[in-house]
Design an enzyme around this catalytic site. Structure first.
Site, mmCIF file in Angstrom:
data_model
loop_
_atom_site.group_PDB
_atom_site.id
_atom_site.type_symbol
_atom_site.label_atom_id
_atom_site.label_comp_id
_atom_site.label_asym_id
_atom_site.label_seq_id
_atom_site.Cartn_x
_atom_site.Cartn_y
_atom_site.Cartn_z
ATOM 1 N N GLU A 36 86.246 23.304 -1.762
ATOM 2 C CA GLU A 36 85.287 24.338 -0.943
ATOM 3 C C GLU A 36 86.257 24.849 0.181
ATOM 4 O OE1 GLU A 36 80.887 23.352 -0.801
ATOM 5 O OE2 GLU A 36 81.874 21.640 -0.300
ATOM 6 N N LYS A 77 68.146 16.512 -3.974
ATOM 7 C CA LYS A 77 69.443 15.679 -3.847
ATOM 8 C C LYS A 77 69.238 15.526 -1.949
ATOM 9 C CE LYS A 77 74.349 16.374 -3.094
ATOM 10 N NZ LYS A 77 74.369 17.067 -2.018
ATOM 11 N N LYS A 134 74.230 25.408 -13.197
ATOM 12 C CA LYS A 134 75.206 26.237 -13.357
ATOM 13 C C LYS A 134 75.618 26.528 -14.768
ATOM 14 C CE LYS A 134 77.358 24.821 -8.999
ATOM 15 N NZ LYS A 134 77.237 25.856 -7.978
ATOM 16 N N HIS A 175 77.273 15.706 -7.875
ATOM 17 C CA HIS A 175 78.003 16.774 -8.417
ATOM 18 C C HIS A 175 79.250 16.806 -9.255
ATOM 19 C CE1 HIS A 175 75.039 18.729 -6.143
ATOM 20 N NE2 HIS A 175 75.879 19.040 -4.978
ATOM 21 N N ASP A 186 78.146 13.114 -0.401
ATOM 22 C CA ASP A 186 77.501 14.166 -0.479
ATOM 23 C C ASP A 186 77.867 14.890 -1.851
ATOM 24 O OD1 ASP A 186 76.587 16.712 0.420
ATOM 25 O OD2 ASP A 186 78.329 17.711 1.111
ATOM 26 N N LYS A 191 86.098 19.817 1.969
ATOM 27 C CA LYS A 191 85.708 21.121 2.617
ATOM 28 C C LYS A 191 87.022 21.499 3.314
ATOM 29 C CE LYS A 191 81.338 20.290 2.955
ATOM 30 N NZ LYS A 191 80.565 21.167 1.959
HETATM 31 C C1 BG6 Z 1 75.552 20.799 -1.873
HETATM 32 C C2 BG6 Z 1 76.431 19.800 -0.548
HETATM 33 O O1 BG6 Z 1 74.928 19.757 -2.517
HETATM 34 O O2 BG6 Z 1 76.425 21.220 -2.423
HETATM 35 C C3 BG6 Z 1 77.057 20.699 0.181
HETATM 36 O O3 BG6 Z 1 75.534 18.939 0.041
HETATM 37 C C4 BG6 Z 1 77.962 21.590 -0.828
HETATM 38 O O4 BG6 Z 1 77.987 20.356 1.158
HETATM 39 C C5 BG6 Z 1 77.118 22.377 -1.973
HETATM 40 O O5 BG6 Z 1 78.519 22.706 -0.044
HETATM 41 C C6 BG6 Z 1 78.130 22.974 -2.932
HETATM 42 O O6 BG6 Z 1 77.416 23.734 -3.885
HETATM 43 P P1 BG6 Z 1 77.743 25.084 -4.420
HETATM 44 O O7 BG6 Z 1 76.625 25.350 -5.581
HETATM 45 O O8 BG6 Z 1 77.903 26.169 -3.368
HETATM 46 O O9 BG6 Z 1 79.048 24.910 -5.217
#
Ligand code: BG6
Length: 515
Positions: free
Chosen positions: A243, A175, A209, A267, A262, A363
């Site tokens: 996050e 990605k 996951k 996701h 992002d 974030k």
């Molecule tokens: C990444 C993003 O793809 O996924 C990040 O670029 C993000 O900004 C991250 O923090 C989150 O992944 P995880 O697995 O920590 O939830």
């Protein structure tokens, strides 16, 4: 010991992947150190790597294979320690590490230089001859997005991705796959000039996951949920990926990217697809991917009024004073980049017509917490109207993706006593209580699947493009207009007020993050 009997997770029927070489472009990068190589270590420990296996690192830094291996040791050790727990002492098994390290070699070279590919070709031929790898090679592009197309072109020109019989050649593309609809289409067109679709594994690590994969098991291995999994019984769905981290040292990437690009078409859309897709006719990769693709195709292209952006200002999380996004290193003082996005999606099909899907991610929010919350419709008749019941709680099914992995059902129960008093209670399933999980960094399944040729958890060209298509008008609107109110939420909060207002319009409210 946990309260319940624990069950080992490692699948006893899983067999080692076929002999092959794994070539990692970006061998010195963060992803390789923190995730890819620790995942290989875990796979080897589980007995899932073949005996005849080689790892070839490629990067522009001049160094020996010994230096490369040496530099990786501490990262693997740190990853193992991080997963220490009741059943896993958290010490690196040096014998396993030495086994893996013994299979690792390194090729120095610029990704854009044709000479690199000549050297790599020769190195691969020698490695194959020494270890008898059957001519099979998996190329892992753990590099910046701008190199994806260029590396595939050069691999093609050097004849390194030509398949012959059992000697497959596959390419993992990380990605972000494009930074908007047009660039995603262009990248697909470029890589498909050299590769066939079956050779391409577009990674979205959310699909690695366990809790995300379990959504399919929950829905399709139980007769209980599917009959009520539709517009008749579901009022709306909320998907939250919150996050606490800020932009950290990634401003160069994040400033032109923002929360929407992002996180959302990749996701959050994976979570959406697992929740909303139709049952596939089998677990064959294409059967599952067809259903994911159909779902994306049914998501209505977003309009700006169904999207809210936010940017964090200064604030506190767990007694830590945190700076505003605009005061982070590398961020413009008047940055227009969003660090929060909330969307209202409409799915135009018979199952979901009229059911809003609310998505949000940000974030520096109050807690690190990812969940899919399904709100069921109220009981059709308020039987308890005349009883001293203040409020009848809602029915929710909550799929907790991380960090508290589990499933919760919220329903109403009678409080013991002479009166009919109700309370909203919760029935919980926690993965940790039930399964003895093997330590994993989240890339193990994905890498193993590439080695064994199972593309179920990977994105097909049509899906990537469909997801970008949905969000493109909002990307255009947000990049084209400055948001005057930025910053508009404090670090440590639940996001901007506008996101609450978006749900209030429809008589809904976001769930408290991490409740
Ligand atoms: C990444 C993003 O793809 O996924 C990040 O670029 C993000 O900004 C991250 O923090 C989150 O992944 P995880 O697995 O920590 O939830």
């Amino acid at each position: 010991m946990s309260l319940y009997e624990t069950h080992d997770v490692a699948d006893p029927s899983a067999t080692p992947a076929p002999s092959c070489a794994l070539v990692i472009f970006g061998a010195r990068g963060d992803l390789t150190k923190r995730l890819v190589v620790p995942a290989l270590y875990n796979l080897l420990k589980l007995g899932l790597l073949p005996d005849r296996f080689a790892v070839v690192g490629v990067d522009h830094n001049e160094q020996t294979a010994e230096d490369w291996r040496h530099g990786l040791h501490d990262f693997v050790e740190a990853a193992v320690k991080q997963k220490a727990g009741e059943f896993h002492p958290g010490a690196l098994d040096e014998t396993v590490w030495n086994q893996l390290a013994g299979r690792m070699s390194y090729v120095t070279g610029d990704f854009l230089d044709a000479e690199t590919y000549k050297r790599l070709g020769k190195h691969l031929a020698d490695t194959d001859a020494t270890h008898n790898l059957g001519g099979r090679v998996l190329f892992y592009l753990a590099v910046a997005e701008r190199f994806f197309g260029a590396i595939v072109d050069r691999l093609g020109a050097a004849g390194l991705v030509k398949e012959q019989g059992e000697a497959w050649r596959r390419v993992i593309i990380e990605k972000p796959f494009g930074h908007d609809y047009t660039s995603a289409v262009a990248l697909n067109t470029q890589v498909l000039k050299t590769l066939r679709e079956h050779q391409i594994y577009r990674i979205d690590h959310f699909l690695g996951k366990e809790t995300v994969q379990n959504i399919m098991a929950l829905r399709f291995a139980n007769g209980l949920f599917e009959p009520i999994w539709n517009r008749d019984r579901i009022d709306h769905v909320q998907i939250t990926v919150a996050e606490t981290v800020g932009v950290e040292t990634r401003a160069r990437f994040y400033e032109p990217t923002g929360a929407l690009r992002d996180m959302v078409p990749n996701h959050l859309f994976q979570l959406l697809a697992m929740t909303a897709m139709e049952p596939p006719i089998s677990f064959d990769a294409n059967a599952v991917r067809d259903k994911r693709g159909e779902l994306f195709a049914a998501v209505r292209t977003l309009s700006q009024r169904d999207a809210v952006r936010g940017q964090y200002g200064a604030g506190r999380i767990d007694d830590r004073e945190l700076p505003a996004y605009r005061d982070e290193p590398g961020v413009a003082r008047d940055s227009n980049t969003e660090t929060f996005a909330a969307l209202r999606l409409t799915i135009d099909n018979w199952r979901w017509a009229g059911v809003p899907f609310y998505l949000r991610t940000g974030k520096r929010l109050t807690r690190r917490y990812t969940e899919i919350a399904i709100r069921f419709k109220d009981a059709p008749y308020a039987l308890f109207r005349e009883t001293p019941v203040d409020r009848i709680g809602d029915n929710w099914l909550i799929l907790q993706i991380q960090p508290d992995e589990g499933i919760r059902l919220r329903f109403n129960a009678k409080v013991p006593g002479p009166h009919m008093v109700l309370e909203n209670v919760s029935m919980n399933f926690n993965y940790g209580d039930w399964f003895r999980q093997t330590p994993a960094v989240g890339y193990e399944t994905l890498i193993y699947d590439c080695l064994t040729g199972d593309a179920t958890l990977f994105q097909r060209a049509d899906q990537v493009e469909a997801a970008w298509r949905v969000v493109q008008p909002v990307i255009d609107a947000w990049t084209g207009t400055k948001k005057p109110g930025f910053p508009d939420y404090a670090a440590g909060s639940a996001g901007p007020d506008e996101a609450d207002a978006m749900l209030r319009r429809e008589g809904h409210a976001w769930r408290k993050i991490g409740r």
